[in-house]
Scaffold this active site. Structure first.
Site, PDB file in Angstrom:
ATOM      1  CB  SER A   1      -0.879   0.044   1.243  1.00 27.39           C
ATOM      2  OG  SER A   1      -1.534   1.315   1.333  1.00 27.39           O
TER       3      SER A   1
ATOM      4  CE1 TYR B   1      -4.070  -2.205   4.880  1.00 22.97           C
ATOM      5  CE2 TYR B   1      -3.744   0.160   4.582  1.00 22.97           C
ATOM      6  CZ  TYR B   1      -3.907  -1.100   4.041  1.00 22.97           C
ATOM      7  OH  TYR B   1      -3.894  -1.280   2.673  1.00 22.97           O
TER       8      TYR B   1
HETATM    9  N1  LIG Z   1      -8.574  -0.217  -1.704  1.00 21.57           N
HETATM   10  C1  LIG Z   1      -7.505   0.547  -1.504  1.00 21.57           C
HETATM   11  O1  LIG Z   1      -7.565   1.794  -1.535  1.00 21.57           O
HETATM   12  C2  LIG Z   1      -6.176  -0.093  -1.237  1.00 21.57           C
HETATM   13  C3  LIG Z   1      -5.035   0.721  -1.267  1.00 21.57           C
HETATM   14  C4  LIG Z   1      -3.795   0.147  -1.028  1.00 21.57           C
HETATM   15  C5  LIG Z   1      -3.698  -1.201  -0.784  1.00 21.57           C
HETATM   16  N2  LIG Z   1      -4.823  -1.977  -0.751  1.00 21.57           N
HETATM   17  C6  LIG Z   1      -4.646  -3.395  -0.468  1.00 21.57           C
HETATM   18  O2  LIG Z   1      -5.172  -4.127  -1.539  1.00 21.57           O
HETATM   19  C7  LIG Z   1      -5.675  -5.384  -1.074  1.00 21.57           C
HETATM   20  C8  LIG Z   1      -7.124  -5.561  -1.517  1.00 21.57           C
HETATM   21  O3  LIG Z   1      -7.888  -4.473  -1.014  1.00 21.57           O
HETATM   22  P1  LIG Z   1      -9.379  -4.206  -1.509  1.00 21.57           P
HETATM   23  O4  LIG Z   1      -9.669  -2.772  -1.240  1.00 21.57           O
HETATM   24  O5  LIG Z   1      -9.560  -4.748  -2.876  1.00 21.57           O
HETATM   25  O6  LIG Z   1     -10.201  -5.082  -0.465  1.00 21.57           O
HETATM   26  P2  LIG Z   1     -11.760  -5.482  -0.423  1.00 21.57           P
HETATM   27  O7  LIG Z   1     -12.513  -4.819  -1.525  1.00 21.57           O
HETATM   28  O8  LIG Z   1     -12.192  -5.236   0.977  1.00 21.57           O
HETATM   29  O9  LIG Z   1     -11.679  -7.055  -0.679  1.00 21.57           O
HETATM   30  C9  LIG Z   1     -10.965  -7.810   0.232  1.00 21.57           C
HETATM   31  C10 LIG Z   1     -10.820  -9.223  -0.262  1.00 21.57           C
HETATM   32  O10 LIG Z   1     -10.104  -9.958   0.760  1.00 21.57           O
HETATM   33  C11 LIG Z   1     -10.930 -11.019   1.217  1.00 21.57           C
HETATM   34  N3  LIG Z   1     -10.765 -11.195   2.650  1.00 21.57           N
HETATM   35  C12 LIG Z   1     -10.910 -10.276   3.631  1.00 21.57           C
HETATM   36  N4  LIG Z   1     -10.702 -10.841   4.830  1.00 21.57           N
HETATM   37  C13 LIG Z   1     -10.415 -12.142   4.599  1.00 21.57           C
HETATM   38  C14 LIG Z   1     -10.123 -13.239   5.435  1.00 21.57           C
HETATM   39  N5  LIG Z   1     -10.089 -13.152   6.779  1.00 21.57           N
HETATM   40  N6  LIG Z   1      -9.889 -14.448   4.864  1.00 21.57           N
HETATM   41  C15 LIG Z   1      -9.944 -14.577   3.518  1.00 21.57           C
HETATM   42  N7  LIG Z   1     -10.222 -13.579   2.676  1.00 21.57           N
HETATM   43  C16 LIG Z   1     -10.466 -12.372   3.212  1.00 21.57           C
HETATM   44  C17 LIG Z   1     -12.350 -10.633   0.854  1.00 21.57           C
HETATM   45  O11 LIG Z   1     -13.107 -11.829   0.688  1.00 21.57           O
HETATM   46  P3  LIG Z   1     -14.559 -12.100   1.347  1.00 21.57           P
HETATM   47  O12 LIG Z   1     -14.949 -10.869   2.112  1.00 21.57           O
HETATM   48  O13 LIG Z   1     -15.444 -12.380   0.192  1.00 21.57           O
HETATM   49  O14 LIG Z   1     -14.313 -13.295   2.206  1.00 21.57           O
HETATM   50  C18 LIG Z   1     -12.139  -9.911  -0.458  1.00 21.57           C
HETATM   51  O15 LIG Z   1     -12.019 -10.830  -1.519  1.00 21.57           O
HETATM   52  C19 LIG Z   1      -5.493  -5.365   0.438  1.00 21.57           C
HETATM   53  O16 LIG Z   1      -4.305  -6.013   0.784  1.00 21.57           O
HETATM   54  C20 LIG Z   1      -5.392  -3.882   0.759  1.00 21.57           C
HETATM   55  O17 LIG Z   1      -4.675  -3.655   1.939  1.00 21.57           O
HETATM   56  C21 LIG Z   1      -6.051  -1.452  -0.976  1.00 21.57           C
END
Ligand SMILES: NC(=O)c1ccc[n+]([C@@H]2O[C@H](COP(=O)([O-])OP(=O)(O)OC[C@H]3O[C@@H](n4cnc5c(N)ncnc54)[C@H](OP(=O)(O)O)[C@@H]3O)[C@@H](O)[C@H]2O)c1
Length: 265
Positions: free
Chosen positions: A157, A170
Site C-alpha cells: 500500500s 494497517y
Molecule cells: N482499496 C484501496 O484503496 C487499497 C489501497 C492500497 C492497498 N490496498 C490493499 O489491496 C488489497 C485488496 O484491497 P481491496 O480494497 O480490494 O479489499 P476489499 O474490496 O475489501 O476485498 C478484500 C478481499 O479480501 C478477502 N478477505 C478479507 N478478509 C479475509 C479473510 N479473513 N480471509 C480470507 N479472505 C479475506 C475478501 O473476501 P470475502 O470478504 O469475500 O471473504 C475480499 O475478496 C489489500 O491487501 C489492501 O490492503 C487497498
C-alpha cells in the site's frame, strides 16, 4: 475513462500466461477480483478465494463466461496455521499439483485511533495482512524453488511509507509485507522464484466504499486526479508475473496515480 466494471467485462484475451497457474487470495472483490480476471484473461488458470463459497464462485463464473479457467476455494486467512496450510495444499491440488504464481492480495484495513482499535481487529490485521502471506509463502515457495520457477506478488500500500492519522497499524502491516518482499526475493530469488510487490494508491473498492469523501480528497492530491481502478493494479500484477517482469526482483511498483511520488497537495 471507462469504469473498472466496464474494463473487466470487456478484457481482451491473450496467451502470455498460458499454461501458468495462479492463486490470488481475497479475489472475490476489489483488487483481488481484478487480478484474478486479468490473469485469467491472459490464459492463467486461477484459484479464486473468499471466506464464502458463493462469493468466490461468482468471480469464477465471470472468468468462465469470458472464456477463462478458474476454480473457487474458501479460506479464512485469519484462521489457524493448519487451515492456511490445508488451503495451500488444496490450491496445489486443484491446480494439478503446481502453483506458479501466488498473489498475496487479501487485506483488511480497520480505521480508528490506536486506543480504539479492538483487540480482535488488531489480531485480525496481523493475521490476515502478515501472518497469512508468511505461512502461504512458506507452504508454496519451496516447491517453486525446487522447480526453479515461480512468482510471488505481495500487495502492499502507498501507506507503507507515510504516516497517516487514525490508522497506525494497517500501514505497519503493509511496511512489513514490503520488507518481506525484499527478504523473500533475497531468500528464494537465487532459486528461480521472483518475489515482487505492488503498492496501490487510493483505490475504489467495496473495502473503502464507506469513505467516499476521503477517497476523493486523496485522489485530488494525485497527478491522476481520480481514485485508482482495481484493474490498473491488476495490469501491474500481470506485467510482474509475466516474463516481461523478469528483472524486477524484491521491489514494489507504486500504482497510485502519483500519490506518494508526485503529490500535488
Ligand atoms: N482499496 C484501496 O484503496 C487499497 C489501497 C492500497 C492497498 N490496498 C490493499 O489491496 C488489497 C485488496 O484491497 P481491496 O480494497 O480490494 O479489499 P476489499 O474490496 O475489501 O476485498 C478484500 C478481499 O479480501 C478477502 N478477505 C478479507 N478478509 C479475509 C479473510 N479473513 N480471509 C480470507 N479472505 C479475506 C475478501 O473476501 P470475502 O470478504 O469475500 O471473504 C475480499 O475478496 C489489500 O491487501 C489492501 O490492503 C487497498
Amino acid at each position: 475513462m471507462q469504469s473498472n466494471a466496464e474494463v473487466l467485462s470487456t478484457l481482451p484475451t491473450d496467451d502470455r500466461l498460458a499454461g501458468r497457474t495462479a492463486v490470488v487470495t481475497g479475489s472475490s472483490a476489489g483488487i483481488g477480483e481484478a487480478v484474478a480476471r486479468v490473469l485469467a484473461s491472459s490464459g492463467a488458470t486461477v484459484v479464486v478465494t473468499a471466506r464464502e463459497a458463493d462469493r468466490a464462485s461468482g468471480v469464477v463464473r465471470s472468468i468462465e463466461a469470458a472464456g477463462g479457467t478458474a476454480r473457487a476455494l474458501t479460506v479464512d486467512l485469519g484462521g489457524s496455521y493448519a487451515d492456511l496450510r490445508r488451503f495451500a495444499a488444496e490450491a496445489t491440488d486443484v491446480l494439478g499439483g503446481r502453483v506458479d504464481v501466488l498473489v498475496n492480495n487479501a487485506g483488511i484495513y480497520p480505521v480508528g485511533p490506536t486506543e480504539a482499535l479492538a483487540d480482535d481487529d488488531l489480531d485480525a490485521l496481523l493475521a490476515v495482512n502478515v501472518r497469512a502471506p508468511h505461512v502461504l509463502v512458506g507452504a508454496l515457495a519451496p516447491a517453486m524453488a525446487e522447480r526453479g520457477d515461480g512468482v510471488v506478488v505481495n500487495i502492499g500500500s502507498w501507506m507503507a511509507r507515510v504516516g497517516v492519522p487514525a490508522m497506525a497499524m494497517y500501514p505497519a502491516t503493509k511496511a512489513a509485507i514490503e520488507q518481506l518482499t525484499r527478504g523473500w526475493a533475497a531468500e528464494y530469488g537465487p532459486r528461480g522464484v521472483r518475489v515482487v510487490g505492488v503498492a496501490p494508491g487510493a483505490t475504489s473498492t467495496r473495502g473503502n466504499a464507506d469513505y467516499p469523501e476521503a477517497m476523493d480528497q486523496l485522489a485530488r492530491a494525485t497527478v491522476a486526479g481520480t481514485p485508482v481502478r482495481p484493474v490498473d493494479v491488476a495490469y501491474a500484477v500481470r506485467f510482474l508475473v509475466s516474463d516481461e517482469g523478469r528483472f524486477v526482483q524484491g521491489s514494489s511498483v507504486d500504482v497510485d496515480g502519483g500519490l506518494v511520488g508526485a503529490r500535488l497537495g
